[in-house]
Design a protein around this motif. Sequence first.
Motif, PDB file in Angstrom:
ATOM      1  N   LYS A 277     -27.661  19.645 -19.597  1.00 24.33           N
ATOM      2  CA  LYS A 277     -27.322  20.993 -20.026  1.00 24.33           C
ATOM      3  C   LYS A 277     -28.505  21.597 -20.779  1.00 24.33           C
ATOM      4  CE  LYS A 277     -23.176  21.008 -18.349  1.00 24.33           C
ATOM      5  NZ  LYS A 277     -22.793  21.957 -17.293  1.00 24.33           N
ATOM      6  N   ASP A 278     -28.479  22.913 -20.948  1.00 24.38           N
ATOM      7  CA  ASP A 278     -29.612  23.600 -21.586  1.00 24.38           C
ATOM      8  C   ASP A 278     -29.805  23.158 -23.031  1.00 24.38           C
ATOM      9  OD1 ASP A 278     -30.161  24.941 -19.285  1.00 24.38           O
ATOM     10  OD2 ASP A 278     -29.120  26.786 -19.863  1.00 24.38           O
ATOM     11  N   ASN A 279     -28.720  23.121 -23.789  1.00 21.26           N
ATOM     12  CA  ASN A 279     -28.783  22.640 -25.180  1.00 21.26           C
ATOM     13  C   ASN A 279     -27.384  22.306 -25.672  1.00 21.26           C
ATOM     14  OD1 ASN A 279     -27.547  25.018 -26.439  1.00 21.26           O
ATOM     15  ND2 ASN A 279     -29.494  26.069 -26.053  1.00 21.26           N
ATOM     16  N   LEU A 280     -27.308  21.743 -26.834  1.00 22.67           N
ATOM     17  CA  LEU A 280     -26.042  21.263 -27.385  1.00 22.67           C
ATOM     18  C   LEU A 280     -25.057  22.405 -27.609  1.00 22.67           C
ATOM     19  CD1 LEU A 280     -24.394  18.918 -28.476  1.00 22.67           C
ATOM     20  CD2 LEU A 280     -25.707  19.016 -30.599  1.00 22.67           C
ATOM     21  N   ILE A 281     -25.540  23.537 -28.109  1.00 21.76           N
ATOM     22  CA  ILE A 281     -24.658  24.655 -28.434  1.00 21.76           C
ATOM     23  C   ILE A 281     -24.028  25.250 -27.175  1.00 21.76           C
ATOM     24  CG2 ILE A 281     -24.504  26.910 -29.570  1.00 21.76           C
ATOM     25  CD1 ILE A 281     -25.117  24.487 -31.442  1.00 21.76           C
ATOM     26  N   SER A 282     -24.845  25.477 -26.137  1.00 21.99           N
ATOM     27  CA  SER A 282     -24.303  26.047 -24.898  1.00 21.99           C
ATOM     28  C   SER A 282     -23.379  25.063 -24.186  1.00 21.99           C
ATOM     29  CB  SER A 282     -25.435  26.492 -23.965  1.00 21.99           C
ATOM     30  OG  SER A 282     -26.237  25.388 -23.580  1.00 21.99           O
ATOM     31  N   CYS A 283     -23.669  23.790 -24.304  1.00 21.59           N
ATOM     32  CA  CYS A 283     -22.808  22.761 -23.699  1.00 21.59           C
ATOM     33  C   CYS A 283     -21.426  22.767 -24.355  1.00 21.59           C
ATOM     34  CB  CYS A 283     -23.468  21.391 -23.838  1.00 21.59           C
ATOM     35  SG  CYS A 283     -22.487  20.059 -23.129  1.00 21.59           S
ATOM     36  N   LEU A 284     -21.402  22.831 -25.685  1.00 19.91           N
ATOM     37  CA  LEU A 284     -20.117  22.867 -26.395  1.00 19.91           C
ATOM     38  C   LEU A 284     -19.349  24.149 -26.081  1.00 19.91           C
ATOM     39  CD1 LEU A 284     -21.231  21.385 -29.837  1.00 19.91           C
ATOM     40  CD2 LEU A 284     -19.780  20.273 -28.121  1.00 19.91           C
ATOM     41  N   LYS A 285     -20.074  25.251 -25.897  1.00 18.78           N
ATOM     42  CA  LYS A 285     -19.418  26.517 -25.538  1.00 18.78           C
ATOM     43  C   LYS A 285     -18.708  26.387 -24.192  1.00 18.78           C
ATOM     44  CE  LYS A 285     -20.133  31.496 -25.411  1.00 18.78           C
ATOM     45  NZ  LYS A 285     -21.078  32.608 -25.639  1.00 18.78           N
ATOM     46  N   GLU A 286     -19.338  25.700 -23.240  1.00 17.78           N
ATOM     47  CA  GLU A 286     -18.712  25.434 -21.935  1.00 17.78           C
ATOM     48  C   GLU A 286     -17.397  24.682 -22.091  1.00 17.78           C
ATOM     49  OE1 GLU A 286     -20.813  23.550 -18.697  1.00 17.78           O
ATOM     50  OE2 GLU A 286     -22.673  24.565 -19.285  1.00 17.78           O
ATOM     51  N   LEU A 287     -17.332  23.847 -23.113  1.00 19.44           N
ATOM     52  CA  LEU A 287     -16.131  23.027 -23.356  1.00 19.44           C
ATOM     53  C   LEU A 287     -15.111  23.756 -24.236  1.00 19.44           C
ATOM     54  CD1 LEU A 287     -17.851  19.565 -23.970  1.00 19.44           C
ATOM     55  CD2 LEU A 287     -16.821  20.419 -21.851  1.00 19.44           C
ATOM     56  N   GLY A 288     -15.369  25.045 -24.501  1.00 21.28           N
ATOM     57  CA  GLY A 288     -14.415  25.833 -25.272  1.00 21.28           C
ATOM     58  C   GLY A 288     -14.644  25.820 -26.768  1.00 21.28           C
ATOM     59  N   MET A 289     -15.802  25.311 -27.195  1.00 25.76           N
ATOM     60  CA  MET A 289     -16.144  25.321 -28.617  1.00 25.76           C
ATOM     61  C   MET A 289     -17.306  26.296 -28.826  1.00 25.76           C
ATOM     62  SD  MET A 289     -15.818  21.320 -29.767  1.00 25.76           S
ATOM     63  CE  MET A 289     -15.686  21.763 -31.503  1.00 25.76           C
ATOM     64  N   ASP A 290     -16.961  27.522 -29.196  1.00 21.53           N
ATOM     65  CA  ASP A 290     -17.968  28.576 -29.358  1.00 21.53           C
ATOM     66  C   ASP A 290     -18.430  28.564 -30.816  1.00 21.53           C
ATOM     67  OD1 ASP A 290     -19.628  30.686 -29.047  1.00 21.53           O
ATOM     68  OD2 ASP A 290     -18.093  32.132 -28.455  1.00 21.53           O
ATOM     69  N   LEU A 291     -19.539  27.891 -31.081  1.00 20.75           N
ATOM     70  CA  LEU A 291     -20.006  27.672 -32.447  1.00 20.75           C
ATOM     71  C   LEU A 291     -21.230  28.517 -32.763  1.00 20.75           C
ATOM     72  CD1 LEU A 291     -19.828  23.759 -32.457  1.00 20.75           C
ATOM     73  CD2 LEU A 291     -18.112  25.315 -33.381  1.00 20.75           C
ATOM     74  N   LYS A 292     -21.198  29.189 -33.912  1.00 19.18           N
ATOM     75  CA  LYS A 292     -22.389  29.902 -34.364  1.00 19.18           C
ATOM     76  C   LYS A 292     -23.321  28.899 -35.040  1.00 19.18           C
ATOM     77  CE  LYS A 292     -24.237  33.586 -37.211  1.00 19.18           C
ATOM     78  NZ  LYS A 292     -23.999  34.652 -38.199  1.00 19.18           N
ATOM     79  N   PRO A 293     -24.562  28.767 -34.555  1.00 14.43           N
ATOM     80  CA  PRO A 293     -25.491  27.833 -35.207  1.00 14.43           C
ATOM     81  C   PRO A 293     -26.114  28.460 -36.450  1.00 14.43           C
ATOM     82  CG  PRO A 293     -26.515  28.796 -33.250  1.00 14.43           C
ATOM     83  CD  PRO A 293     -25.137  29.383 -33.343  1.00 14.43           C
ATOM     84  N   ILE A 294     -25.956  27.800 -37.585  1.00 15.62           N
ATOM     85  CA  ILE A 294     -26.591  28.237 -38.834  1.00 15.62           C
ATOM     86  C   ILE A 294     -27.829  27.368 -39.025  1.00 15.62           C
ATOM     87  CG2 ILE A 294     -26.307  28.467 -41.337  1.00 15.62           C
ATOM     88  CD1 ILE A 294     -23.295  28.835 -40.842  1.00 15.62           C
ATOM     89  N   PRO A 295     -29.021  27.980 -39.143  1.00 15.69           N
ATOM     90  CA  PRO A 295     -30.257  27.178 -39.153  1.00 15.69           C
ATOM     91  C   PRO A 295     -30.571  26.519 -40.496  1.00 15.69           C
ATOM     92  CG  PRO A 295     -30.783  29.519 -39.214  1.00 15.69           C
ATOM     93  CD  PRO A 295     -29.286  29.422 -39.111  1.00 15.69           C
ATOM     94  N   CYS A 296     -30.795  25.240 -40.459  1.00 12.62           N
ATOM     95  CA  CYS A 296     -31.270  24.493 -41.629  1.00 12.62           C
ATOM     96  C   CYS A 296     -32.636  25.039 -42.039  1.00 12.62           C
ATOM     97  CB  CYS A 296     -31.377  23.010 -41.265  1.00 12.62           C
ATOM     98  SG  CYS A 296     -32.226  21.984 -42.478  1.00 12.62           S
ATOM     99  N   GLY A 297     -32.770  25.411 -43.316  1.00 10.65           N
ATOM    100  CA  GLY A 297     -34.034  25.950 -43.805  1.00 10.65           C
ATOM    101  C   GLY A 297     -34.251  27.406 -43.464  1.00 10.65           C
ATOM    102  N   GLY A 298     -33.192  28.082 -42.949  1.00  8.07           N
ATOM    103  CA  GLY A 298     -33.353  29.473 -42.531  1.00  8.07           C
ATOM    104  C   GLY A 298     -34.086  29.563 -41.209  1.00  8.07           C
TER     105      GLY A 298
END
Length: 420
Positions: A304-325
Motif C-alpha cells: 500500500k502507499d502508506n500506513l494512513i491510506s491503508c487504514l483509511k481503506e479499512l474504514g479507519m479515517d485517521l488525521k495524522p498529527i505530526p511529531c515535532g510539528g
Amino acid sequence: MMKAIDSGVYSEIGELEGVILHTPGKEVENMTPTNAERALYSDILNLSVAVEEYKQLAGVLEKITPTYQVKDLLTGILEQPTIKSGLIEKICTYEQALSMKDLLLDLPADELARQLIEGVDLQKNSLTTFLSDERYALRPLHNFFFTRDASVSVYDNVLISKMANKVREREAIIMEAIFHYSDYIKSNTINPNSYYNVGAETTIEGGDVLIARDDVLIIGNSARTTTQGVDFIINQLKQKKDKRYVVVQQLPGEPESFIHLDMVFTLLNKDACMVYEPLIMKLNRYSTILISLDNGEVVSIEKKDNLISCLKELGMDLKPIPCGGSSDIWTQEREQWHSGANFFAIAPGKVMGYARNVYTMEEMNNNGYEIIKANDVIDNKVNLADYEKYVIAIGGSELARGGGGARCMTMPVKRKAVNW
C-alpha cells in the motif's frame, strides 16, 4: 488490596481498566559506561530523577485505573514454593547459572523478586568466578520499566514476547509466570518459545504490536520484530476464522530511536493518530503491506502507499498529527528521538506523553487537545472529566534517555470496548 481482573484488550484507545507498571529501581543504576551498550542503553540514567518523573506517570494512572506493579505480582507468585522452584530452575537453566539455584531458593519471596529484577551478585567463591570480569550471576533487568516490550495483550490473550536480545529474555519469562500464576490477572498466554517449529529467527516485541480495531492489527517489522515474528502472529489469527487484517509497517534498523513501531506511530483517538511524518507519510523505501485473512487463510498480501491510506481503506479515517510539528525536519528528528511520537491512550482522545517535546505538544493543542500537567492531576488541581480531549504532560528529561515513552512504560491488561 489489588483487584483481580480478566485480561482483554481490543484496541489501543479503549478506556483503560487495568495496567501493569514497573517503577524503575536499582537495576537502572547497576551498569557502567562499559556495559551500557550491552544493556541496550546509549547512556546511563540518573535514577533519582527518573524515579521522580516516573511518579508522574504512575501517579496519574493510579487515579484513573487499577495499577499492578511487576515486583508485587512477582512476589505474590514466588510465595508459592512449587512456582518459586520452577521459575528459579527455568531462569537459571536459561542463563546458565544453575550454581545459584540453591542460594536463590533460600531467599524469601520479596528479596528473591528484588534480586531477579535488580541483579544477583556473582559469588566469588571459586577460581572461575574469582577470575571472572562479571559482577552478576544474573544480570540486572535494566529495561524492565518498559513493561510493554516483554508481553502484549492481544484481544483475549497475552502474547509473551520472544525478545530480540538475550539480555531481556528474563523479563518475558517473569511476565509469563505472572500471567500463569497470579491471583490478580487472569489470562491465556501464547508463547512462541512453546512451539517446536519456532526458531531463533522469530522475534517479537510488544512495542511493535498495535491493536487498531478488533479486526485490525498493525505490526512493525523492525530490528526487534522479524518477518517470522509477524508470520507467527498471523498463524495465531488464522485460528479465528473470521475476517482479519494485519497491516505491516517496515522500519529502518537504525537509528535506535526507530526500535519499535510505537516510536513513529501511535493511536490517539477514533479519528487521529500521532506520526513521525518522514517515515509514515513521505515516500521512502520502507513498505506498508496489507495482509488479509478470512476463514483461517491468508487471502491476499499487497503493498500500500502508506500506513494512513491503508487504514483509511479499512474504514479507519485517521488525521495524522505530526511529531515535532510539520515545519522543520530537524525539530521532527529531535522530538522523535526523545519519544515524541510515543503516546499512551487512557481513553479515546485522552492520552499521555512527554512534556519535553514542546512542538509535538503544540501540534496536539492545535488539534484540540488540552495540555494538562501530570502534577496538576495528581494534586487534584484539575478534573479530567471536564475535558473531552487532553494530553497529560509528564516529565521526561531523564526517562526519555532510556529509549522509550509513555506507551513503552505501560502494559494494559484490560480496556473497555470502543464504540466505533
